[in-house]
Motif scaffolding. Sequence first.
Motif, short mmCIF file in Angstrom:
data_model
loop_
_atom_site.label_atom_id
_atom_site.label_comp_id
_atom_site.label_asym_id
_atom_site.label_seq_id
_atom_site.Cartn_x
_atom_site.Cartn_y
_atom_site.Cartn_z
N LEU A 388 0.83 -1.21 0.00
CA LEU A 388 0.00 0.00 0.00
C LEU A 388 0.86 1.25 0.00
O LEU A 388 0.62 2.19 -0.78
CB LEU A 388 -0.93 -0.01 1.22
CG LEU A 388 -1.78 1.25 1.43
CD1 LEU A 388 -2.65 1.54 0.22
CD2 LEU A 388 -2.63 1.12 2.70
N VAL A 482 -6.74 7.62 1.97
CA VAL A 482 -6.58 6.17 1.97
C VAL A 482 -6.62 5.68 3.41
O VAL A 482 -5.90 6.22 4.27
CB VAL A 482 -5.23 5.76 1.33
CG1 VAL A 482 -5.12 4.24 1.26
CG2 VAL A 482 -5.07 6.38 -0.05
N VAL A 530 -11.04 -1.64 -1.59
CA VAL A 530 -9.98 -2.38 -2.29
C VAL A 530 -9.55 -3.58 -1.45
O VAL A 530 -9.21 -3.43 -0.27
CB VAL A 530 -8.76 -1.49 -2.59
CG1 VAL A 530 -7.60 -2.32 -3.14
CG2 VAL A 530 -9.13 -0.39 -3.56
N ARG A 531 -9.57 -4.76 -2.08
CA ARG A 531 -9.09 -5.98 -1.43
C ARG A 531 -7.93 -6.63 -2.18
O ARG A 531 -7.23 -7.47 -1.62
CB ARG A 531 -10.24 -6.98 -1.27
CG ARG A 531 -11.31 -6.52 -0.29
CD ARG A 531 -12.35 -7.60 -0.07
NE ARG A 531 -13.37 -7.16 0.88
CZ ARG A 531 -13.29 -7.31 2.20
NH1 ARG A 531 -12.21 -7.88 2.73
NH2 ARG A 531 -14.26 -6.90 2.99
N ILE A 536 -5.18 -1.09 -6.14
CA ILE A 536 -4.89 0.12 -5.36
C ILE A 536 -4.63 1.31 -6.28
O ILE A 536 -5.25 2.39 -6.14
CB ILE A 536 -3.69 -0.10 -4.41
CG1 ILE A 536 -3.98 -1.20 -3.42
CG2 ILE A 536 -3.36 1.21 -3.68
CD1 ILE A 536 -2.77 -1.61 -2.58
N VAL A 554 -8.76 0.33 2.10
CA VAL A 554 -7.88 -0.77 1.69
C VAL A 554 -7.72 -1.74 2.86
O VAL A 554 -7.21 -1.36 3.92
CB VAL A 554 -6.51 -0.24 1.24
CG1 VAL A 554 -5.62 -1.38 0.78
CG2 VAL A 554 -6.66 0.79 0.12
#
Length: 572
Positions: A388, A482, A530-531, A536, A554
């Motif tokens: 990330l 994020v 997001v997984r 991303i 995320v």
Amino acid sequence: MAQTVSETQPVAEVPHGAEPETISGGHLVAKALKAEGIDVIFTLCGGHIIDIYDGCVDEGIAVVDVRHEQVAAHAADGYARITGKPGCAVVTAGPGTTDAVTGVANAFRAESPMLLIGGQGALNQHKMGSLQDLPHVDMMTPITKFAATVPHTARVADMVSMAFRECYNGAPGPSFLEIPRDILDNSVPVESATVPEAGHYRASTKSIGDPASVEALADLLVRAEKPVVLLGSQVWTSRGSEAATEFVRTLDVPAFMNGAARGTLPPGDPHHFHLSRRYGFNNADLILIVGTPFDFRMGYGRRLPKSATVVQIDLDYRTVGKNRDIDLGLVGDPGAILAAVTQAASGRLQKTDRKAWFAELRAEEDAAYQKRLPRQLSDANPIHPLRLAHEINEFLTEDSIYIGDGGDIVTFSGGVVQPKSPGHWMDPGPLGTLGVGIPFVLAAKYARPDQEVVALFGDGAFSLTGWDFETLVRYNLPFVGVIGNNSSMNQIRYGQEAKYGKDRGRIGNTLGDVRYDEFARMLGGYGEEVRDPADIGPALLRARESGLPSLINVWVDPDAYAPGTMNQTMYK
């Protein structure tokens, strides 16, 4: 019989039959703020302080209202960091002021200049039990550079100016003024009010300290074979980034950066080092520490080897030599001192061949990067926090301001995310306050509307001040947010497991699986979940293109811990 405030105020002489021109305390506050260059106050309304709003309207000062006073104080702190001007927050008495305490305390430890103005019950109700009456000055004194009550309407502007002046006494920091309701609401003849003139009540703060010490440092640098410099937050606070850049390039010194000084040198600059700091300190013959204290982030100075010559530059005399002996200390403006040292050394600079030293450090830097790279590019699911951080770093532009608000997730990002310009990194500072993210976004985007703001939150950190996401929507302040979501306060969880075992590792630190993307959409922003790590980057781009305040939720691996978390001394 006790005198009232109105009975004690002087009355100016005026021509017979003419009414004197008067001005209220709230309007005097606004005039003093205007003289300081304040163009916005961050606030949550209260009956004690509304005359300040009225004055701000007349003076052209924007009034940005938030949902919690902690947010107002953090935003004032953030505004000071972004603009180089002091920030200002205005809150009501009692719980309004106590709600702002955390923001003031954070600014105190981070050396950020701001003024908090708090309301108070009327002086003619002093000690009578008025609404929201508390001993604000007593509470604020330990966490400010100056805290006082304004005793008279004619003194309002004078004391606002005094408070700002105190913000710059040594290292910067916050001030607090309590202004009773009748002092704000009362009016006095204009000629009896003291209103300091802009630019005439603060001295220059660009001191180079002792010239002999400047010469001594120049001599040490010229003779050193393996020097390093750590540029700390005061380099940015003093707006000394250009001087620092010229210093390291002219004198050929490898540079590390921490706190707000990140971005002083851009990534890729041959003098820019990041991952090899421990090695650099352990093997240097001269270590120059600029504008950062020997606190827990520096191992209280104990990590610096006794074999090296250690020099410290700081705005605050009390910080120099604190927790560790030094060989030379310089007190003054870091940017001005670095510029003076560069000039002092340039005339007698014998270009020492430091190619081998640079190569040695670069080899350590590259080795550390290569060791981390597999996790940074990991396709694992749940998503590794380093992946990330990598995607965020790739996403940043030359002009992006990056804000970190969290524990373990932001610790991960600190080793990866590299701002590309000075003043483009914001974190809470040494108090480690969670919840600064949304207020810092508010301040940064308000002050720099044409710049992109990217913020990384831990899910626990966002929860503290997240409702002011609505403030960003209301004021149309888009940013890319994020959330590294592991449904945990993971930095604390690691310590509990390390000390008490995994069977007690989930006590008091586990959060619900919250869909923060849906929260953003509910408040009128952009949200996305997001997984998969491959998603991303595209999600970040869509958030940028939305033109709205955004939250990309995320899901990250809850069992991955940052090295900085595992190395914290509190868990040893």
